[in-house]
Design a protein around this motif. Structure first.
Motif, PDB file in Angstrom:
ATOM      1  N   HIS A  46      -2.692  -1.071  -9.271  1.00 44.56           N
ATOM      2  CA  HIS A  46      -3.175  -1.142  -7.893  1.00 44.56           C
ATOM      3  C   HIS A  46      -4.417  -0.256  -7.730  1.00 44.56           C
ATOM      4  O   HIS A  46      -4.534   0.779  -8.391  1.00 44.56           O
TER       5      HIS A  46
ATOM      6  N   ALA B  47       2.320   1.818  -3.468  1.00 46.72           N
ATOM      7  CA  ALA B  47       1.299   2.370  -4.362  1.00 46.72           C
ATOM      8  C   ALA B  47       1.098   3.857  -4.092  1.00 46.72           C
ATOM      9  O   ALA B  47       0.947   4.660  -5.025  1.00 46.72           O
ATOM     10  N   HIS B  48       1.094   4.227  -2.815  1.00 54.90           N
ATOM     11  CA  HIS B  48       0.930   5.639  -2.445  1.00 54.90           C
ATOM     12  C   HIS B  48       2.085   6.482  -2.991  1.00 54.90           C
ATOM     13  O   HIS B  48       1.876   7.560  -3.561  1.00 54.90           O
ATOM     14  N   ASN B  49       3.315   5.982  -2.827  1.00 53.87           N
ATOM     15  CA  ASN B  49       4.492   6.722  -3.291  1.00 53.87           C
ATOM     16  C   ASN B  49       4.528   6.825  -4.814  1.00 53.87           C
ATOM     17  O   ASN B  49       5.016   7.810  -5.372  1.00 53.87           O
ATOM     18  N   TYR B  50       4.009   5.797  -5.473  1.00 53.83           N
ATOM     19  CA  TYR B  50       4.040   5.724  -6.934  1.00 53.83           C
ATOM     20  C   TYR B  50       3.301   6.899  -7.577  1.00 53.83           C
ATOM     21  O   TYR B  50       3.685   7.381  -8.642  1.00 53.83           O
TER      22      TYR B  50
ATOM     23  N   ALA C 232       2.739  -1.097  -7.110  1.00 52.20           N
ATOM     24  CA  ALA C 232       1.737  -0.231  -7.727  1.00 52.20           C
ATOM     25  C   ALA C 232       1.232  -0.716  -9.077  1.00 52.20           C
ATOM     26  O   ALA C 232       0.120  -0.366  -9.487  1.00 52.20           O
TER      27      ALA C 232
ATOM     28  N   LYS D  94      -5.352   1.924  -5.612  1.00 51.49           N
ATOM     29  CA  LYS D  94      -5.028   3.314  -5.288  1.00 51.49           C
ATOM     30  C   LYS D  94      -4.541   4.062  -6.534  1.00 51.49           C
ATOM     31  O   LYS D  94      -4.890   5.223  -6.768  1.00 51.49           O
TER      32      LYS D  94
ATOM     33  N   ASN E 161      -5.771  -4.762  -2.578  1.00 53.71           N
ATOM     34  CA  ASN E 161      -4.357  -4.621  -2.284  1.00 53.71           C
ATOM     35  C   ASN E 161      -3.621  -5.965  -2.258  1.00 53.71           C
ATOM     36  O   ASN E 161      -2.454  -6.053  -2.635  1.00 53.71           O
TER      37      ASN E 161
ATOM     38  N   HIS F 102      -6.264   7.140  -9.004  1.00 50.61           N
ATOM     39  CA  HIS F 102      -5.483   8.310  -9.424  1.00 50.61           C
ATOM     40  C   HIS F 102      -5.521   8.471 -10.943  1.00 50.61           C
ATOM     41  O   HIS F 102      -5.683   9.588 -11.455  1.00 50.61           O
TER      42      HIS F 102
ATOM     43  N   ASN G 152       0.829  -1.202   0.000  1.00 52.91           N
ATOM     44  CA  ASN G 152       0.000   0.000   0.000  1.00 52.91           C
ATOM     45  C   ASN G 152       0.867   1.259   0.000  1.00 52.91           C
ATOM     46  O   ASN G 152       0.558   2.251  -0.669  1.00 52.91           O
ATOM     47  N   ARG G 153       1.978   1.210   0.757  1.00 58.91           N
ATOM     48  CA  ARG G 153       2.894   2.355   0.805  1.00 58.91           C
ATOM     49  C   ARG G 153       3.544   2.585  -0.563  1.00 58.91           C
ATOM     50  O   ARG G 153       3.680   3.724  -1.019  1.00 58.91           O
TER      51      ARG G 153
ATOM     52  N   GLN H  99       2.869   9.917  -6.326  1.00 63.17           N
ATOM     53  CA  GLN H  99       3.249  11.235  -5.835  1.00 63.17           C
ATOM     54  C   GLN H  99       3.894  12.082  -6.925  1.00 63.17           C
ATOM     55  O   GLN H  99       3.768  13.291  -6.942  1.00 63.17           O
TER      56      GLN H  99
END
Length: 357
Positions: free
Chosen positions: A280, A233-236, A331, A282, A325, A286, A230-231, A238
């Motif tokens: 992913h 995917a979040h960073n991907y 990601a 998330k 997830n 986006h 999950n982290r 940004q």
């Protein structure tokens, strides 16, 4: 004084450039300048061996040697990016499969690898093509296809001179590349072992290429926990999304080239299928908000597939497939069970269900 200063600057610049070239030649993390690395790797795979402890290498040259070394045509061949690299021979029943996916595959890669097959006269009966949205982005930033530019240009009937120039320019770019220098220096400082290791096992500490060309990730990827995925995917999301920067509309030039290529494939009496591996959840959200062209690509590919009676599976949007997830390594790469769920019905048509969401 000025002349002496300029001479010193030129000498310094020459020394720096020479240092970069030497480090890139010696470190060579992608093995671009190592004689026969990809050929040796291909020979092991063609002998039915799995290979681990492989450093970065020229994936396109591996495909060249692998395809040229095939004794018989496989029933199925897979073309695509790293997102389809986990499609394996054992997804099939009573048929053979070879996976020729390469990281960051562009349309030029797909065409070039097909042309390598075409020139052997051992074309597969079926071609499973992984579709990625950046294939239709003229500004996707992908240049690795130039390693097999000769095959790509031959498909289009271009001259030998253009092939040689394309490949030479690609090698020279890497030889003086600052980013390649950074990787080369890291390789030297960490004293990485470039010796490939033949193994009977499929799961190892590092990445493993299976005999059929597919890949099994190393333990550090396979053992990722949900929070870490999950982290990632979040960073991907940004920064700019991989190869989708400035992707505002489908390139009509690339779409025309893609369409004409598929027409050629079909003219060879090859049965074609498309698979779209999702991002992913998330990332999917986006993309829906900031890159609506991705959904346009999917819609257009589906329409094209319907017109040509080409089976298609998957979706770029994980939410359309009910993938959460737990179906992902990061990601943009699914875990093996999710990839199998998408690919297996295309490889075994009697299993074909509604996997398109």
């Amino acid at each position: 004084m000025m002349k002496r200063f300029l001479v010193k600057v030129m000498l310094f610049a020459t020394a720096v450039l020479g240092f970069v070239v030497c480090v890139n030649l010696i470190g060579d993390p992608a093995n671009l300048f190592v004689f026969k690395y990809e050929e040796n790797l291909a020979n092991e795979l063609l002998s039915g061996n799995n290979v681990s402890n492989i450093a970065n290498f020229d994936e396109r040259q591996l495909q060249r040697h692998y395809i040229e070394g095939l004794e018989t045509a496989p029933d199925y061949a897979v073309l695509g990016s790293s997102r389809t690299l986990m499609i394996r021979d054992d997804f099939l029943t009573n048929s053979s499969l070879r996976n020729h996916s390469v990281s960051g595959a562009s349309l030029e890669d797909l065409i070039g690898i097909f042309q390598l097959y075409r020139e052997t006269g051992k074309l597969p009966d079926h071609l499973l093509i992984g579709i990625d949205p950046w294939v239709f982005n003229e500004r996707n930033g992908q240049i690795r296809w130039k390693s097999i530019a000769d095959a790509y240009w031959r498909f289009h009937g271009k001259s030998e001179a253009e092939e040689v120039v394309e490949r030479t320019l690609f090698d020279l770019q890497q030889l003086i590349s600052v980013s390649y220098f950074q990787s080369s220096l890291w390789t030297l400082l960490t004293n990485r072992n470039k010796g490939i290791q033949v193994t009977d096992t499929e799961t190892n500490d590092g990445k493993t290429r299976l005999w059929d060309g597919s890949m099994v990730y190393g333990s550090h990827v396979r053992e990722r926990q949900p929070l870490e995925v999950n982290r990632l995917a979040h960073n991907y999301i940004q920064g700019g999304v991989y190869s989708l920067d400035h992707f505002d509309s489908i390139s009509e030039t690339l779409w025309k080239e893609f369409s004409e290529w598929i027409e050629v494939v079909l003219a060879h009496q090859i049965e074609v299928a498309f698979v779209m591996v999702p991002y992913h959840p998330k990332v999917s959200q986006h993309l829906a908000q900031d890159y609506p062209v991705v959904a346009e690509v999917e819609k257009r590919v589906r329409s094209f597939a319907q017109q040509h009676q080409i089976p298609i599976s998957g979706s770029f949007d994980a939410r359309n497939l009910g993938f959460d997830n737990t179906a992902f390594y990061d990601a943009m790469h699914c875990r093996p069970f999710a990839v199998r769920q998408l690919a297996e019905p295309l490889l075994n048509p009697y299993l074909l269900l509604n996997t398109s969401g």
